[in-house]
Write a protein that holds these residues in place. Structure first.
Motif, PDB file in Angstrom:
ATOM      1  N   LYS A  88      -8.177  13.034  10.309  1.00 11.81           N
ATOM      2  CA  LYS A  88      -6.863  13.634  10.576  1.00 11.81           C
ATOM      3  C   LYS A  88      -6.009  13.728   9.314  1.00 11.81           C
ATOM      4  O   LYS A  88      -4.856  14.155   9.366  1.00 11.81           O
ATOM      5  CB  LYS A  88      -6.111  12.795  11.627  1.00 11.81           C
ATOM      6  N   ALA A  89      -6.569  13.324   8.182  1.00 14.28           N
ATOM      7  CA  ALA A  89      -5.766  13.256   6.954  1.00 14.28           C
ATOM      8  C   ALA A  89      -5.178  14.615   6.576  1.00 14.28           C
ATOM      9  O   ALA A  89      -4.026  14.707   6.158  1.00 14.28           O
ATOM     10  CB  ALA A  89      -6.609  12.698   5.806  1.00 14.28           C
ATOM     11  N   ARG A 104      -6.254   0.909   4.186  1.00 10.90           N
ATOM     12  CA  ARG A 104      -7.605   0.636   3.682  1.00 10.90           C
ATOM     13  C   ARG A 104      -7.974   1.690   2.645  1.00 10.90           C
ATOM     14  O   ARG A 104      -7.396   2.780   2.634  1.00 10.90           O
ATOM     15  CB  ARG A 104      -8.613   0.623   4.847  1.00 10.90           C
ATOM     16  N   PRO A 105      -8.934   1.385   1.784  1.00 11.56           N
ATOM     17  CA  PRO A 105      -9.292   2.323   0.712  1.00 11.56           C
ATOM     18  C   PRO A 105      -9.676   3.708   1.221  1.00 11.56           C
ATOM     19  O   PRO A 105      -9.328   4.714   0.596  1.00 11.56           O
ATOM     20  CB  PRO A 105     -10.483   1.636   0.027  1.00 11.56           C
ATOM     21  N   GLU A 106     -10.364   3.800   2.367  1.00 13.95           N
ATOM     22  CA  GLU A 106     -10.777   5.105   2.902  1.00 13.95           C
ATOM     23  C   GLU A 106      -9.564   5.972   3.236  1.00 13.95           C
ATOM     24  O   GLU A 106      -9.633   7.201   3.126  1.00 13.95           O
ATOM     25  CB  GLU A 106     -11.631   4.927   4.170  1.00 13.95           C
ATOM     26  N   ALA A 107      -8.469   5.347   3.655  1.00 15.39           N
ATOM     27  CA  ALA A 107      -7.256   6.105   3.969  1.00 15.39           C
ATOM     28  C   ALA A 107      -6.622   6.654   2.693  1.00 15.39           C
ATOM     29  O   ALA A 107      -6.105   7.779   2.671  1.00 15.39           O
ATOM     30  CB  ALA A 107      -6.268   5.217   4.726  1.00 15.39           C
ATOM     31  N   VAL A 108      -6.652   5.874   1.612  1.00 12.26           N
ATOM     32  CA  VAL A 108      -6.147   6.336   0.311  1.00 12.26           C
ATOM     33  C   VAL A 108      -6.932   7.565  -0.133  1.00 12.26           C
ATOM     34  O   VAL A 108      -6.359   8.609  -0.475  1.00 12.26           O
ATOM     35  CB  VAL A 108      -6.275   5.230  -0.765  1.00 12.26           C
ATOM     36  N   GLU A 109      -8.242   7.409  -0.089  1.00 11.32           N
ATOM     37  CA  GLU A 109      -9.163   8.460  -0.514  1.00 11.32           C
ATOM     38  C   GLU A 109      -8.947   9.746   0.289  1.00 11.32           C
ATOM     39  O   GLU A 109      -8.763  10.829  -0.273  1.00 11.32           O
ATOM     40  CB  GLU A 109     -10.596   7.922  -0.309  1.00 11.32           C
ATOM     41  N   ARG A 135      -3.085  -4.791  15.358  1.00 14.34           N
ATOM     42  CA  ARG A 135      -4.494  -4.479  15.082  1.00 14.34           C
ATOM     43  C   ARG A 135      -4.697  -3.920  13.680  1.00 14.34           C
ATOM     44  O   ARG A 135      -5.760  -4.055  13.107  1.00 14.34           O
ATOM     45  CB  ARG A 135      -5.010  -3.441  16.080  1.00 14.34           C
ATOM     46  N   PHE A 136      -3.683  -3.223  13.162  1.00 14.76           N
ATOM     47  CA  PHE A 136      -3.878  -2.475  11.921  1.00 14.76           C
ATOM     48  C   PHE A 136      -3.147  -3.120  10.750  1.00 14.76           C
ATOM     49  O   PHE A 136      -2.390  -4.057  10.901  1.00 14.76           O
ATOM     50  CB  PHE A 136      -3.423  -1.026  12.115  1.00 14.76           C
ATOM     51  N   GLY A 137      -3.378  -2.582   9.586  1.00 13.83           N
ATOM     52  CA  GLY A 137      -2.772  -3.101   8.364  1.00 13.83           C
ATOM     53  C   GLY A 137      -3.775  -3.942   7.591  1.00 13.83           C
ATOM     54  O   GLY A 137      -4.637  -4.587   8.177  1.00 13.83           O
ATOM     55  N   CYS A 138      -3.661  -3.934   6.267  1.00 12.81           N
ATOM     56  CA  CYS A 138      -4.547  -4.766   5.453  1.00 12.81           C
ATOM     57  C   CYS A 138      -4.027  -6.201   5.443  1.00 12.81           C
ATOM     58  O   CYS A 138      -2.843  -6.436   5.689  1.00 12.81           O
ATOM     59  CB  CYS A 138      -4.637  -4.211   4.028  1.00 12.81           C
ATOM     60  N   VAL A 139      -4.894  -7.145   5.183  1.00 11.50           N
ATOM     61  CA  VAL A 139      -4.429  -8.528   5.066  1.00 11.50           C
ATOM     62  C   VAL A 139      -3.595  -8.626   3.783  1.00 11.50           C
ATOM     63  O   VAL A 139      -3.851  -7.895   2.830  1.00 11.50           O
ATOM     64  CB  VAL A 139      -5.595  -9.545   5.068  1.00 11.50           C
ATOM     65  N   PRO A 140      -2.565  -9.483   3.780  1.00 14.19           N
ATOM     66  CA  PRO A 140      -1.671  -9.559   2.618  1.00 14.19           C
ATOM     67  C   PRO A 140      -2.408  -9.735   1.283  1.00 14.19           C
ATOM     68  O   PRO A 140      -2.012  -9.162   0.269  1.00 14.19           O
ATOM     69  CB  PRO A 140      -0.785 -10.772   2.932  1.00 14.19           C
ATOM     70  N   ALA A 141      -3.501 -10.479   1.301  1.00 12.24           N
ATOM     71  CA  ALA A 141      -4.240 -10.721   0.054  1.00 12.24           C
ATOM     72  C   ALA A 141      -4.858  -9.441  -0.517  1.00 12.24           C
ATOM     73  O   ALA A 141      -5.158  -9.380  -1.704  1.00 12.24           O
ATOM     74  CB  ALA A 141      -5.335 -11.763   0.295  1.00 12.24           C
ATOM     75  N   ALA A 147      -2.591  -1.207  -3.274  1.00 14.50           N
ATOM     76  CA  ALA A 147      -1.494  -0.579  -4.025  1.00 14.50           C
ATOM     77  C   ALA A 147      -2.008   0.006  -5.337  1.00 14.50           C
ATOM     78  O   ALA A 147      -1.604   1.103  -5.738  1.00 14.50           O
ATOM     79  CB  ALA A 147      -0.388  -1.596  -4.285  1.00 14.50           C
ATOM     80  N   GLU A 148      -2.892  -0.714  -6.001  1.00 16.40           N
ATOM     81  CA  GLU A 148      -3.488  -0.211  -7.248  1.00 16.40           C
ATOM     82  C   GLU A 148      -4.256   1.079  -7.009  1.00 16.40           C
ATOM     83  O   GLU A 148      -4.144   2.037  -7.777  1.00 16.40           O
ATOM     84  CB  GLU A 148      -4.428  -1.259  -7.861  1.00 16.40           C
ATOM     85  N   LEU A 149      -5.032   1.109  -5.912  1.00 19.46           N
ATOM     86  CA  LEU A 149      -5.797   2.319  -5.581  1.00 19.46           C
ATOM     87  C   LEU A 149      -4.855   3.503  -5.377  1.00 19.46           C
ATOM     88  O   LEU A 149      -5.157   4.624  -5.799  1.00 19.46           O
ATOM     89  CB  LEU A 149      -6.642   2.095  -4.324  1.00 19.46           C
TER      90      LEU A 149
END
Ligand code: PLP
Length: 224
Positions: A88-89, A104-109, A135-141, A147-149
């Motif tokens: 859906k991007a 997640r990285p796939e969403a950035v991409e 259910r969603f969101g990356c773990v804080p670590a 963010a770098e991606l």
């Protein structure tokens, strides 16, 4: 409470006032929180009324619903706050001005590719999971890496962090979750900390929120 006010315009004005009161109570500058109206399962007429009363930011969770509703609304800044499916991007990039749910990285991409180079960079927030009920969101670590991606992508502009508070939680649990979101935001940087919904926005403002996402307290109960 705002929900007793008669019209949407009055409810909007009351909510803006209450947010300013809360900001003043915790020593923060008036106007330093952006109010985003969450329009999911709300009729377009109600959302339009709030926009005409001054609401400048509207959010939707679902692409199909947004597509139907946005064509009926006056001009407004549009935020995507739903789970970003990679297929859906393209639609999200076409419909929305801000994407708050990069988790997640796939969403950035997928989003970077969908935005392309034709328009300016898309402002995005990294969604961080700070609540056991979410259910969603990356773990804080993982937030700093994500963010770098985003920062490596010229099609995207990292603006900060979004998080959901826990449901059915004590004020202490909610406060702890928001403090974790604020700490993550401080680490990765940006201008926007999007925390706080109808039931917990005051705690969010006290934890440093710069953007609250309010649905039912502004527009009324959602349609089923
Ligand atoms: C539905 C929703 C909101 C708003 O919820 P209310 O409790 O109606 O204010 C905010 N953020 C996200 C991500 C949502 O899905």
């Amino acid at each position: 409470m705002t929900s007793g006010a008669a019209t949407i315009a009055e409810r909007y004005a009351a909510l803006v006032h209450e947010i300013d009161d809360e900001l003043r109570a915790c020593g923060r500058a008036s106007g330093s929180v952006t109010l985003v109206g969450v329009a999911k399962r709300q009729p377009p007429a109600v959302v339009s009324e709030a926009i005409r009363a001054g609401l400048a930011d509207v959010a939707e969770n679902y692409v199909q619903e947004a597509k139907r509703k946005f064509s009926l609304l006056p001009p407004v800044r549009k935020h995507f706050i739903g789970h970003l499916q990679t297929n859906k991007a393209k639609a999200v990039a076409g419909l929305f001005d801000v994407v708050q749910s990069i988790d997640r990285p796939e969403a950035v991409e997928a989003l970077a590719r969908a935005v392309g180079t034709a328009s300016g960079p898309m402002p995005v927030l990294v969604q961080v999971n700070v609540s056991p009920t979410e259910r969603f969101g990356c773990v804080p670590a993982q937030a700093a890496r994500l963010a770098e991606l985003v920062r490596e992508r010229p099609q995207l502009r990292l603006e900060g962090v979004m998080a959901m508070g826990p449901l059915d939680a004590t004020p202490q649990e909610t406060q702890r979750a928001f403090e974790l979101a604020a700490k993550t935001f401080a680490r990765i940087g940006g201008s926007t900390l999007s925390i706080g919904m109808s039931g917990d926005w005051r705690l969010a403002v006290r934890a440093g929120s710069t953007m609250v996402r309010i649905g039912s307290a502004l527009f009324g109960a959602r349609q089923t």
